[in-house]
Enzyme design. Structure first.
Site, PDB file in Angstrom:
ATOM      1  N   ASP A  48      83.512   2.538  67.473  1.00 24.87           N
ATOM      2  CA  ASP A  48      84.789   3.227  66.963  1.00 24.87           C
ATOM      3  C   ASP A  48      84.618   4.559  66.620  1.00 24.87           C
ATOM      4  O   ASP A  48      84.004   4.972  65.419  1.00 24.87           O
ATOM      5  CB  ASP A  48      85.352   2.045  65.835  1.00 24.87           C
ATOM      6  CG  ASP A  48      86.567   2.837  65.366  1.00 24.87           C
ATOM      7  OD1 ASP A  48      87.701   2.129  65.667  1.00 24.87           O
ATOM      8  OD2 ASP A  48      86.641   3.584  64.357  1.00 24.87           O
ATOM      9  N   TYR A  78      86.945  12.585  63.863  1.00 23.08           N
ATOM     10  CA  TYR A  78      85.753  12.349  63.362  1.00 23.08           C
ATOM     11  C   TYR A  78      84.611  13.308  64.011  1.00 23.08           C
ATOM     12  O   TYR A  78      83.465  13.497  63.533  1.00 23.08           O
ATOM     13  CB  TYR A  78      85.116  10.945  63.787  1.00 23.08           C
ATOM     14  CG  TYR A  78      85.997   9.805  63.301  1.00 23.08           C
ATOM     15  CD1 TYR A  78      86.913  10.091  62.263  1.00 23.08           C
ATOM     16  CD2 TYR A  78      85.612   8.683  63.707  1.00 23.08           C
ATOM     17  CE1 TYR A  78      87.634   8.922  61.800  1.00 23.08           C
ATOM     18  CE2 TYR A  78      86.283   7.480  63.251  1.00 23.08           C
ATOM     19  CZ  TYR A  78      87.313   7.827  62.110  1.00 23.08           C
ATOM     20  OH  TYR A  78      88.003   6.637  61.738  1.00 23.08           O
ATOM     21  N   LYS A 132      90.883   7.466  68.698  1.00 22.52           N
ATOM     22  CA  LYS A 132      92.189   7.644  67.939  1.00 22.52           C
ATOM     23  C   LYS A 132      92.850   9.148  68.341  1.00 22.52           C
ATOM     24  O   LYS A 132      92.021  10.014  68.250  1.00 22.52           O
ATOM     25  CB  LYS A 132      92.153   7.339  66.654  1.00 22.52           C
ATOM     26  CG  LYS A 132      91.320   6.138  66.056  1.00 22.52           C
ATOM     27  CD  LYS A 132      91.112   5.811  64.729  1.00 22.52           C
ATOM     28  CE  LYS A 132      90.057   4.793  64.408  1.00 22.52           C
ATOM     29  NZ  LYS A 132      88.860   5.309  64.762  1.00 22.52           N
ATOM     30  N   HIS A 142      96.410   6.997  64.799  1.00 25.18           N
ATOM     31  CA  HIS A 142      95.633   7.048  63.356  1.00 25.18           C
ATOM     32  C   HIS A 142      96.548   6.730  62.345  1.00 25.18           C
ATOM     33  O   HIS A 142      96.017   6.575  61.113  1.00 25.18           O
ATOM     34  CB  HIS A 142      95.015   8.615  63.538  1.00 25.18           C
ATOM     35  CG  HIS A 142      93.625   8.442  62.935  1.00 25.18           C
ATOM     36  ND1 HIS A 142      92.556   8.925  63.304  1.00 25.18           N
ATOM     37  CD2 HIS A 142      93.142   7.424  62.059  1.00 25.18           C
ATOM     38  CE1 HIS A 142      91.417   8.887  62.777  1.00 25.18           C
ATOM     39  NE2 HIS A 142      91.800   7.946  61.662  1.00 25.18           N
TER      40      HIS A 142
END
Length: 290
Positions: free
Chosen positions: A44, A49, A74, A107
């Protein structure tokens, strides 16, 4: 590994590897490669990120077939909107260097999330995104709105752990066939949770760690769980949760911990500012991952 069947008929590993906080460098890629070696096949990540690139590289260099993996990313809210989201999805596929993504989540329930959802539906029709879901959708009205579209979300990724169990939203999602997925399943590493005497007693009874008891609780709640760690021993321990079960009394004891301490790394008042600030930094993220 236990697999859950989503409302679109596709199967998802119930235990995955969360990539939030994994650095986009050789150390980070090595950690993901180690997770693959241990047995993780569900990863994930997210644009925000900053590590989609190394997730794709580790998978491509693993020597395993692409179809063995379930990879989620996401879209960040500043990328929401039909045209913006299509462009963002193209860039996402370039960064991660995979032919398709198993799932893409929105998100947060803000900005033009319906425009983004329609873009996702189009990419699903093209086979570039297999399953669609949402993250941090905590308003029942907005869950209803997005569920009334052509495609019902497969999952709703929420902050969930024994101190914040999300039972109400989970029950609400189940009516629509939406599975709860837990982010920060160990409570952000909060010492009160990881040293909780109630959970410790259960752990001693099973000869397991407190973290393993918490992750097993997620499994038996029917949640998808995605713990993150750079510690290889913890990676292995997190994976070793399928050789025991919590009994009904233990599950009832853990249920009583709900609401003991509320945690939220992204308080509601913080989100609007965070959206804009992160939107400006996405260009930096893209440059770092090229």
């Amino acid at each position: 590994m236990i697999y859950l069947t989503m409302n679109d008929g596709r199967k998802i590993p119930q235990l995955g590897f969360g990539c939030y906080g994994i650095p986009c460098n050789e150390e980070g890629k090595k950690a993901i490669a180690e997770a693959i070696k241990i047995g993780y096949r569900h990863f994930d990540t997210a644009h925000v990120y900053e590590n989609e690139k190394i997730v794709g590289e580790a998978i491509n260099e693993s020597g395993l077939p692409r179809e063995d993996f379930f990879v989620t990313s996401k879209l960040w809210p500043t990328e929401f909107g039909y045209k913006k989201s299509k462009k963002a999805l193209d860039e996402m596929l370039k960064r991660i260097r995979l032919d398709y993504l198993d799932m893409v989540l929105l998100h947060k329930e803000t900005f033009d999330y319906m425009g983004a959802w329609h873009a996702l539906e189009e990419y699903q029709e093209k086979g570039l995104v297999k399953s669609l879901g949402v993250s941090n959708f905590e308003t029942k009205k907005k869950i209803d709105i997005i569920s009334a579209s052509k495609t019902v979300p497969t999952v709703n990724q929420l902050e969930a752990h024994p101190y914040r169990q999300q039972r109400e939203l989970d029950a609400y999602g189940k009516v629509k066939g939406i599975i709860t997925q837990s982010w920060s399943p160990l409570g952000h590493g909060l010492k009160e949770l990881l040293f909780d005497p109630t959970i410790k007693a259960i752990a001693e009874n099973h000869n397991k760690t407190i973290a393993q008891i918490i992750l097993r609780w997620h499994i038996q709640m029917g949640y998808i769980v995605i713990p993150m760690t750079m510690n290889y021993e913890h990676m292995r321990q997190n994976f070793e949760i399928f050789d025991f079960e919590l009994n009904s009394s233990e599950m009832e004891i853990l249920a009583e911990l709900d609401g003991k301490k509320k945690l939220d790394t992204m308080p509601k008042m913080f989100w609007s500012t965070a959206h804009w600030l992160q939107g400006f930094s996405l260009k930096r993220i893209d440059k770092a991952q090229k």
